[in-house]
Motif scaffolding. Structure first.
Motif, PDB file in Angstrom:
ATOM      1  N   THR A   1       0.837  -1.187   0.000  1.00  0.00           N
ATOM      2  CA  THR A   1       0.000   0.000   0.000  1.00  0.00           C
ATOM      3  C   THR A   1       0.872   1.237   0.000  1.00  0.00           C
ATOM      4  OG1 THR A   1      -1.750  -1.143   1.215  1.00  0.00           O
ATOM      5  CG2 THR A   1      -1.769   1.266   1.283  1.00  0.00           C
ATOM      6  N   PRO A   2       0.609   2.199  -0.874  1.00  0.00           N
ATOM      7  CA  PRO A   2       1.433   3.416  -0.898  1.00  0.00           C
ATOM      8  C   PRO A   2       1.461   4.091   0.472  1.00  0.00           C
ATOM      9  CG  PRO A   2      -0.004   3.329  -2.820  1.00  0.00           C
ATOM     10  CD  PRO A   2      -0.424   2.207  -1.914  1.00  0.00           C
ATOM     11  N   ILE A   3       2.629   4.564   0.855  1.00  0.00           N
ATOM     12  CA  ILE A   3       2.807   5.290   2.110  1.00  0.00           C
ATOM     13  C   ILE A   3       2.749   6.778   1.801  1.00  0.00           C
ATOM     14  CG2 ILE A   3       4.388   5.785   4.017  1.00  0.00           C
ATOM     15  CD1 ILE A   3       5.550   2.957   3.549  1.00  0.00           C
ATOM     16  N   VAL A   4       1.818   7.482   2.451  1.00  0.00           N
ATOM     17  CA  VAL A   4       1.686   8.924   2.248  1.00  0.00           C
ATOM     18  C   VAL A   4       2.315   9.635   3.448  1.00  0.00           C
ATOM     19  CG1 VAL A   4       0.110  10.854   1.902  1.00  0.00           C
ATOM     20  CG2 VAL A   4      -0.424   8.615   0.910  1.00  0.00           C
ATOM     21  N   LEU A   5       3.386  10.368   3.178  1.00  0.00           N
ATOM     22  CA  LEU A   5       4.108  11.095   4.220  1.00  0.00           C
ATOM     23  C   LEU A   5       3.771  12.577   4.099  1.00  0.00           C
ATOM     24  CD1 LEU A   5       6.263  11.368   6.443  1.00  0.00           C
ATOM     25  CD2 LEU A   5       7.994  11.415   4.632  1.00  0.00           C
ATOM     26  N   SER A   6       3.122  13.115   5.118  1.00  0.00           N
ATOM     27  CA  SER A   6       2.783  14.530   5.152  1.00  0.00           C
ATOM     28  C   SER A   6       3.894  15.290   5.880  1.00  0.00           C
ATOM     29  CB  SER A   6       1.445  14.739   5.872  1.00  0.00           C
ATOM     30  OG  SER A   6       1.187  16.117   6.060  1.00  0.00           O
ATOM     31  N   CYS A   7       4.280  16.427   5.322  1.00  0.00           N
ATOM     32  CA  CYS A   7       5.378  17.195   5.901  1.00  0.00           C
ATOM     33  C   CYS A   7       5.093  18.681   5.736  1.00  0.00           C
ATOM     34  CB  CYS A   7       6.703  16.834   5.210  1.00  0.00           C
ATOM     35  SG  CYS A   7       8.156  17.618   5.929  1.00  0.00           S
ATOM     36  N   GLU A   8       5.524  19.467   6.703  1.00  0.00           N
ATOM     37  CA  GLU A   8       5.371  20.920   6.579  1.00  0.00           C
ATOM     38  C   GLU A   8       6.061  21.400   5.309  1.00  0.00           C
ATOM     39  OE1 GLU A   8       6.692  22.772  10.157  1.00  0.00           O
ATOM     40  OE2 GLU A   8       5.068  21.940  11.364  1.00  0.00           O
ATOM     41  N   ARG A   9       5.423  22.344   4.641  1.00  0.00           N
ATOM     42  CA  ARG A   9       5.840  22.756   3.305  1.00  0.00           C
ATOM     43  C   ARG A   9       7.323  23.127   3.230  1.00  0.00           C
ATOM     44  NH1 ARG A   9       1.999  25.568   2.607  1.00  0.00           N
ATOM     45  NH2 ARG A   9       0.784  24.499   1.017  1.00  0.00           N
ATOM     46  N   SER A  10       7.772  23.996   4.118  1.00  0.00           N
ATOM     47  CA  SER A  10       9.157  24.467   4.040  1.00  0.00           C
ATOM     48  C   SER A  10      10.146  23.353   4.350  1.00  0.00           C
ATOM     49  CB  SER A  10       9.377  25.644   4.997  1.00  0.00           C
ATOM     50  OG  SER A  10       8.647  26.770   4.568  1.00  0.00           O
ATOM     51  N   VAL A  11       9.829  22.513   5.331  1.00  0.00           N
ATOM     52  CA  VAL A  11      10.704  21.394   5.666  1.00  0.00           C
ATOM     53  C   VAL A  11      10.771  20.416   4.503  1.00  0.00           C
ATOM     54  CG1 VAL A  11      11.065  19.455   7.247  1.00  0.00           C
ATOM     55  CG2 VAL A  11      10.279  21.652   8.130  1.00  0.00           C
TER      56      VAL A  11
ATOM     57  N   GLY B   1       0.488  21.836  10.977  1.00  0.00           N
ATOM     58  CA  GLY B   1      -0.443  21.848  12.095  1.00  0.00           C
ATOM     59  C   GLY B   1      -1.112  20.513  12.319  1.00  0.00           C
ATOM     60  N   THR B   2      -2.307  20.570  12.889  1.00  0.00           N
ATOM     61  CA  THR B   2      -3.005  19.360  13.315  1.00  0.00           C
ATOM     62  C   THR B   2      -3.378  18.472  12.136  1.00  0.00           C
ATOM     63  OG1 THR B   2      -4.761  18.526  14.755  1.00  0.00           O
ATOM     64  CG2 THR B   2      -5.320  20.335  13.248  1.00  0.00           C
ATOM     65  N   LEU B   3      -3.791  17.242  12.436  1.00  0.00           N
ATOM     66  CA  LEU B   3      -3.936  16.214  11.408  1.00  0.00           C
ATOM     67  C   LEU B   3      -5.260  15.482  11.529  1.00  0.00           C
ATOM     68  CD1 LEU B   3      -0.419  14.932  12.221  1.00  0.00           C
ATOM     69  CD2 LEU B   3      -0.996  15.576   9.892  1.00  0.00           C
ATOM     70  N   ASP B   4      -5.734  15.007  10.385  1.00  0.00           N
ATOM     71  CA  ASP B   4      -6.835  14.050  10.351  1.00  0.00           C
ATOM     72  C   ASP B   4      -6.375  12.939   9.404  1.00  0.00           C
ATOM     73  OD1 ASP B   4      -9.165  12.555   9.813  1.00  0.00           O
ATOM     74  OD2 ASP B   4     -10.425  14.283  10.273  1.00  0.00           O
ATOM     75  N   PHE B   5      -5.759  11.907   9.968  1.00  0.00           N
ATOM     76  CA  PHE B   5      -5.130  10.873   9.150  1.00  0.00           C
ATOM     77  C   PHE B   5      -6.128  10.181   8.231  1.00  0.00           C
ATOM     78  CE2 PHE B   5      -2.063  11.365  12.575  1.00  0.00           C
ATOM     79  CZ  PHE B   5      -0.855  11.267  11.898  1.00  0.00           C
ATOM     80  N   ARG B   6      -7.320   9.884   8.754  1.00  0.00           N
ATOM     81  CA  ARG B   6      -8.298   9.157   7.948  1.00  0.00           C
ATOM     82  C   ARG B   6      -8.851  10.029   6.829  1.00  0.00           C
ATOM     83  NH1 ARG B   6     -12.900   5.822  10.972  1.00  0.00           N
ATOM     84  NH2 ARG B   6     -11.005   4.675  11.506  1.00  0.00           N
ATOM     85  N   ARG B   7      -9.250  11.241   7.168  1.00  0.00           N
ATOM     86  CA  ARG B   7      -9.849  12.127   6.160  1.00  0.00           C
ATOM     87  C   ARG B   7      -8.862  12.447   5.040  1.00  0.00           C
ATOM     88  NH1 ARG B   7     -10.473  17.820   8.338  1.00  0.00           N
ATOM     89  NH2 ARG B   7      -8.267  17.783   7.725  1.00  0.00           N
TER      90      ARG B   7
ATOM     91  N   SER C   1      11.498  23.662  21.121  1.00  0.00           N
ATOM     92  CA  SER C   1      10.502  22.869  20.394  1.00  0.00           C
ATOM     93  C   SER C   1      11.199  21.764  19.613  1.00  0.00           C
ATOM     94  CB  SER C   1       9.678  23.757  19.455  1.00  0.00           C
ATOM     95  OG  SER C   1      10.501  24.334  18.459  1.00  0.00           O
ATOM     96  N   GLN C   2      10.410  20.820  19.136  1.00  0.00           N
ATOM     97  CA  GLN C   2      10.956  19.671  18.402  1.00  0.00           C
ATOM     98  C   GLN C   2      10.117  19.385  17.165  1.00  0.00           C
ATOM     99  OE1 GLN C   2       9.653  18.884  21.699  1.00  0.00           O
ATOM    100  NE2 GLN C   2      11.500  19.691  22.673  1.00  0.00           N
ATOM    101  N   TYR C   3      10.731  18.646  16.251  1.00  0.00           N
ATOM    102  CA  TYR C   3      10.012  18.051  15.139  1.00  0.00           C
ATOM    103  C   TYR C   3       9.806  16.578  15.471  1.00  0.00           C
ATOM    104  CZ  TYR C   3      10.841  22.136  12.186  1.00  0.00           C
ATOM    105  OH  TYR C   3      10.847  23.398  11.667  1.00  0.00           O
ATOM    106  N   GLY C   4       8.630  16.072  15.148  1.00  0.00           N
ATOM    107  CA  GLY C   4       8.339  14.684  15.441  1.00  0.00           C
ATOM    108  C   GLY C   4       7.679  13.980  14.277  1.00  0.00           C
ATOM    109  N   LEU C   5       7.799  12.664  14.280  1.00  0.00           N
ATOM    110  CA  LEU C   5       7.085  11.820  13.323  1.00  0.00           C
ATOM    111  C   LEU C   5       5.827  11.334  14.025  1.00  0.00           C
ATOM    112  CD1 LEU C   5       7.041  10.347  10.568  1.00  0.00           C
ATOM    113  CD2 LEU C   5       8.162   8.425  11.720  1.00  0.00           C
ATOM    114  N   ILE C   6       4.672  11.578  13.421  1.00  0.00           N
ATOM    115  CA  ILE C   6       3.386  11.269  14.040  1.00  0.00           C
ATOM    116  C   ILE C   6       2.631  10.258  13.178  1.00  0.00           C
ATOM    117  CG2 ILE C   6       1.234  12.244  14.934  1.00  0.00           C
ATOM    118  CD1 ILE C   6       2.591  14.979  14.942  1.00  0.00           C
ATOM    119  N   TYR C   7       1.987   9.303  13.845  1.00  0.00           N
ATOM    120  CA  TYR C   7       1.110   8.370  13.134  1.00  0.00           C
ATOM    121  C   TYR C   7       0.090   7.810  14.122  1.00  0.00           C
ATOM    122  CZ  TYR C   7       4.585   5.059  15.008  1.00  0.00           C
ATOM    123  OH  TYR C   7       5.447   4.361  15.820  1.00  0.00           O
TER     124      TYR C   7
END
Length: 289
Positions: free
Chosen positions: A95-105, A133-139, A259-265
């Motif tokens: 299944t394709p993995i979709v990685l969301s990332c802040e635009r500038s990063v 910002g905040t996420l809606d993984f399913r949507r 502050s930190q950057y994190g990987l969220i799932y």
């Protein structure tokens, strides 16, 4: 026959193994069961169906005519089940993995490194999406997300720290003299409008900008600085490549801002081998930031 009347799958598996391998001993080894457990399952199956499925043959066992009919049907059914499970696992892993990332990063740090991942793992289908910002993984149909952790985090999310946020002024090499003389324009992003004010309050002895101009995004701010339009108060992760190339300099270095950057799932995400490869790679490239 009703589905509820179909014998136990464990009993059928035991009988099919004996019929296929020709002995209870071989079947017990394949199924990781004792000799007695396999024999009891075959006896139980015969009693439930009401026919003799096997009988002694010297020191071995012989499958009856009725047993041959059942063993053939069981083998076909188990083969189909095995293929179905294998297909499901393979499809899930592919299944394709979709990685969301802040635009500038994404633009300044992630995209320049993606070809390395693709070369290393050509079978992993990794798609990049930008967002903040905040996420809606399913949507939004997102698998993983990289975010600066400056917003409320859901208890339904798993968060893995990637790197600390480090901030410092960066500029084109020729801009240094203007910076030292307090004769420069400070560049900021509209997403962090108070960045210069906060930084100046903590760096009281450093040169202050004579004017501050805002751009819509951090990647525009960094590019403006690299082209001599001013001095950008910039996260290190966005400037790291241009610093290495000499397009930018950072005379005061970078300071952690807390502050930190994190990987969220999602906590309920099934972590396939391909997802593990992406996670490990992100941890690897983050270690140098």
């Amino acid at each position: 026959m009703k589905r509820s009347e179909v014998p136990s799958l464990d009993d059928i598996r035991a009988f099919e193994a004996v019929a296929r391998l020709g002995s209870v001993k071989a079947a017990s080894k394949e199924l990781a069961l004792t000799h007695g457990a396999v024999s009891r399952r075959i006896t139980k199956l015969s009693q439930e169906i009401g026919v003799l499925l096997s009988e002694p043959d010297g020191r071995g066992i012989r499958i009856t005519r009725d047993g041959e009919i059942l063993s053939k049907a069981a083998r076909n059914a188990l083969d189909e089940l095995s293929e179905a499970v294998a297909t499901i696992k393979q499809d899930k892993n592919n299944t394709p993995i979709v990685l969301s990332c802040e635009r500038s990063v994404a633009m300044r740090w992630l995209i320049p490194r993606l070809s390395e991942f693709q070369d290393r793992h050509p079978d992993v289908e990794l798609h990049l999406s930008v967002g903040g910002g905040t996420l809606d993984f399913r949507r939004d149909k997102i698998t993983l997300a990289i975010r600066r952790l400056d917003f409320p985090l859901s208890p339904d999310w798993k968060v893995e720290m990637l790197m600390q946020e480090k901030i410092g002024p960066v500029m084109k090499p020729g801009m240094r003299v203007h910076f030292d003389n307090h004769n420069y324009i400070g560049l900021s992003s509209r997403t962090r409008p108070d960045a210069w004010k906060e930084w100046s309050s903590q760096q009281k002895s450093t040169p202050k900008p004579r004017e501050i101009r805002s751009l819509d995004h951090h990647f525009l701010m960094v590019e403006a600085a690299a082209n001599g339009l001013g001095v950008a108060l910039c996260p290190y992760v966005l400037a790291i490549d241009d610093l290495e190339k000499g397009r930018l300099v950072a005379p005061l270095g970078f300071q952690e801002d807390g502050s930190q950057y994190g990987l969220i799932y999602p906590r309920n995400l099934s972590l396939t081998n391909h997802i593990h490869l992406v996670r490990n790679w992100l941890a690897e490239i983050s270690a140098g930031v």
